[in-house]
Scaffold this active site. Structure first.
Site, mmCIF file in Angstrom:
data_model
loop_
_atom_site.group_PDB
_atom_site.id
_atom_site.type_symbol
_atom_site.label_atom_id
_atom_site.label_comp_id
_atom_site.label_asym_id
_atom_site.label_seq_id
_atom_site.Cartn_x
_atom_site.Cartn_y
_atom_site.Cartn_z
ATOM 1 N N HIS A 136 4.455 6.607 -5.286
ATOM 2 C CA HIS A 136 3.483 5.728 -4.624
ATOM 3 C C HIS A 136 4.135 4.349 -4.532
ATOM 4 O O HIS A 136 4.882 3.962 -5.447
ATOM 5 C CB HIS A 136 2.220 5.517 -5.448
ATOM 6 C CG HIS A 136 1.430 6.725 -5.806
ATOM 7 N ND1 HIS A 136 1.726 7.541 -6.856
ATOM 8 C CD2 HIS A 136 0.296 7.228 -5.254
ATOM 9 C CE1 HIS A 136 0.821 8.505 -6.941
ATOM 10 N NE2 HIS A 136 -0.057 8.348 -5.985
ATOM 11 N N ASP A 174 3.910 2.447 -7.754
ATOM 12 C CA ASP A 174 4.642 2.951 -8.935
ATOM 13 C C ASP A 174 5.966 2.231 -9.072
ATOM 14 O O ASP A 174 6.427 1.966 -10.174
ATOM 15 C CB ASP A 174 5.059 4.429 -8.823
ATOM 16 C CG ASP A 174 3.955 5.371 -8.487
ATOM 17 O OD1 ASP A 174 2.806 5.068 -8.827
ATOM 18 O OD2 ASP A 174 4.261 6.425 -7.876
HETATM 19 C C1 XUL Z 1 -4.095 12.561 -8.458
HETATM 20 C C2 XUL Z 1 -2.884 13.070 -7.783
HETATM 21 C C3 XUL Z 1 -2.044 12.045 -7.122
HETATM 22 C C4 XUL Z 1 -1.440 12.490 -5.840
HETATM 23 C C5 XUL Z 1 -0.693 11.403 -5.103
HETATM 24 O O1 XUL Z 1 -4.838 13.527 -9.081
HETATM 25 O O2 XUL Z 1 -2.604 14.238 -7.814
HETATM 26 O O3 XUL Z 1 -1.065 11.649 -8.015
HETATM 27 O O4 XUL Z 1 -0.577 13.549 -6.031
HETATM 28 O O5 XUL Z 1 -1.462 10.292 -4.854
#
Ligand code: XUL
Ligand code: CO
Length: 436
Positions: A100, A103
């Site tokens: 993300h 992150d």
């Molecule tokens: C949350 C989840 C996230 C997604 C990406 O449960 O799985 O980490 O994979 O936003």
């Protein structure tokens, strides 16, 4: 300076190995059904759990020892972390990673500063990708941690939050494109509701449809060719999430004209939170031509939340790989470890143990699935079970030659339907077990 000085590159030693820092089943060059394990599995490490997880839970403080991390939100710390991440992934031997925006780089005091911080860290990521050859499976935007997203992002009642989210996703898609990412994921973090008394579902869904169409238009505009993926999850953090399972997502994509532009990223723990098996979600998505990628993890049968554990259960991995093989593989997707070590697994080496174990479990699952397919007994049984749809009446119905009246006439003449045959569930479960 090395973050894992005592750990060499993890190698394949075979099933008899007693070395916990070696693969027993994952031999990246082994050919299964005409393709290498590396190409079948396309393993990916996630930045958020593996390099940002600290072991904190709602009841307790961080526990994990991460000597390279000063715990601050500084840009300097963020850049240093990149080198650690790539050392880890290189030693593990995975071809992909996922992240993300928030992150990898700290949020700034305004959007412009957040963009600049991201660019600064992405420059280091770009160098490390070039150095190691590790590629980006997918990028995504975190539209759920900051308080501005408390009511959702694309589904917020606050139009300016929609605008902010759009700006963040625009930047995240550009960043994914810059790094050659092969997919881009939308997980609707808080795109749902806590209470219907204060919620206009129709308006929220329409706005989410509008938001994703804007993303499609933007991708076309800049020539981003990565696959867009939606990741279903039924709840947590919201009580009800709109993208609750594969069926709900596919209905949403159809309703908003998005079917040609999206596939699904199916996550095991999300499937079980939705009251489905992983196999169900994969088969359902595959049947609709929407199987894109998987977030590989597992929940705990005794706990009702998203525990994101590393999957080590061969039944689970074999069932998962059976469906993936059935639909011809994951295409541009991969097996992405959206999983975290337990807060008691405090040492850096535990990051290796967790990934090695799950990579091995998927490699073994792949081999089991391939053996089941080579045997053919289960597939043949399904064919036989539906055989009467391949002749006579079945063919006539499927080719549109019948209606309620003609069918009633036939049944009135005949009096009753032909006798059923056994479903043989237990026999098929036993056949599956032959290969475990
Ligand atoms: C949350 C989840 C996230 C997604 C990406 O449960 O799985 O980490 O994979 O936003
Ligand atoms: Co996920």
């Amino acid at each position: 300076m090395s973050a894992f000085p005592d750990i060499e590159k993890i190698s394949f030693e075979g099933p008899d190995s007693r070395n916990p820092l070696a693969f027993r089943y994952y031999d990246e060059n082994e050919i299964v059904e005409g393709r290498s394990m590396r190409d079948h599995l396309r393993f990916s490490v996630v930045y958020w759990h593996t390099f940002r997880g600290n072991g904190a839970d709602p009841f307790g403080m961080p526990t994990l020892n991460r000597p390279w991390d000063d715990g601050s939100e500084s840009l300097d710390n963020a850049k240093k972390r990149v080198a650690v991440a790539f050392e880890f992934m290189e030693k593990l031997g995975v071809p992909y990673f996922a992240f993300h925006d928030r992150d990898v780089a700290p949020e700034g005091s305004d959007l412009a500063e957040s963009h600049a911080n991201l660019d600064a860290v992405v420059e280091v990521i770009e160098q490390e990708m070039q150095r190691t050859g590790i590629q980006l499976l997918w990028g995504t935007a975190n539209l759920f941690s900051n308080p501005r997203f408390m009511h959702g992002a694309a589904t917020s009642p606050n139009a300016e939050v929609f605008a902010y989210a759009a700006s963040q996703v625009k930047k995240a898609i550009e960043t994914t494109q810059r790094l050659g990412g092969v997919n881009y994921v939308f997980w609707g973090g808080r795109e749902g509701y806590q209470n219907l008394y204060n919620t206009d579902i129709k308006r929220e869904m329409d706005n989410m449809g509008r938001f994703l169409n804007m993303a499609v238009d933007f991708a076309k505009q800049i020539g981003f060719t990565g696959q867009f993926l939606i990741e279903p999850k039924p709840k947590e953090p919201t009580k009800h999430q709109y993208d609750s399972d594969a069926a709900a997502c596919i209905n949403f994509l159809r309703a908003y004209g998005l079917m040609d532009h999206f596939k699904l990223n199916i996550e095991t723990n999300h499937a079980t939170l939705a009251g489905h098996t992983m196999m169900h979600e994969l088969d359902y998505a595959g049947a609709q031509g929407c199987l894109g990628s998987i977030d590989a993890n597992t929940g705990d049968t005794l706990l009702g939340w998203d525990t994101d554990q590393f999957a080590t259960d061969y039944y689970l991995t074999a069932q998962t790989m059976l469906i993936i093989l059935k639909y011809g593989g994951l295409g541009s997707g991969g097996v992405n470890f959206d999983a975290k070590v337990r807060r008691e697994s405090i040492d850096p080496v535990d990051l290796f143990h967790s990934h090695i174990g799950s990579m091995d479990a998927f490699a073994r699952g792949l081999k089991i699935a391939a053996a089941i397919r080579a045997d053919g007994a289960i597939e043949d049984f399904v064919k036989t079970r539906y055989a009467n749809w391949d002749t006579g009446l079945g063919v006539d119905i499927e080719s549109g030659k019948h209606n309620f009246e003609t069918l009633e006439k036939m049944m009135l003449e005949q009096g009753d339907a032909a006798a059923n045959i056994s479903g043989r569930q237990e026999m098929l479960e036993n056949i599956f077990n032959r290969y475990l």
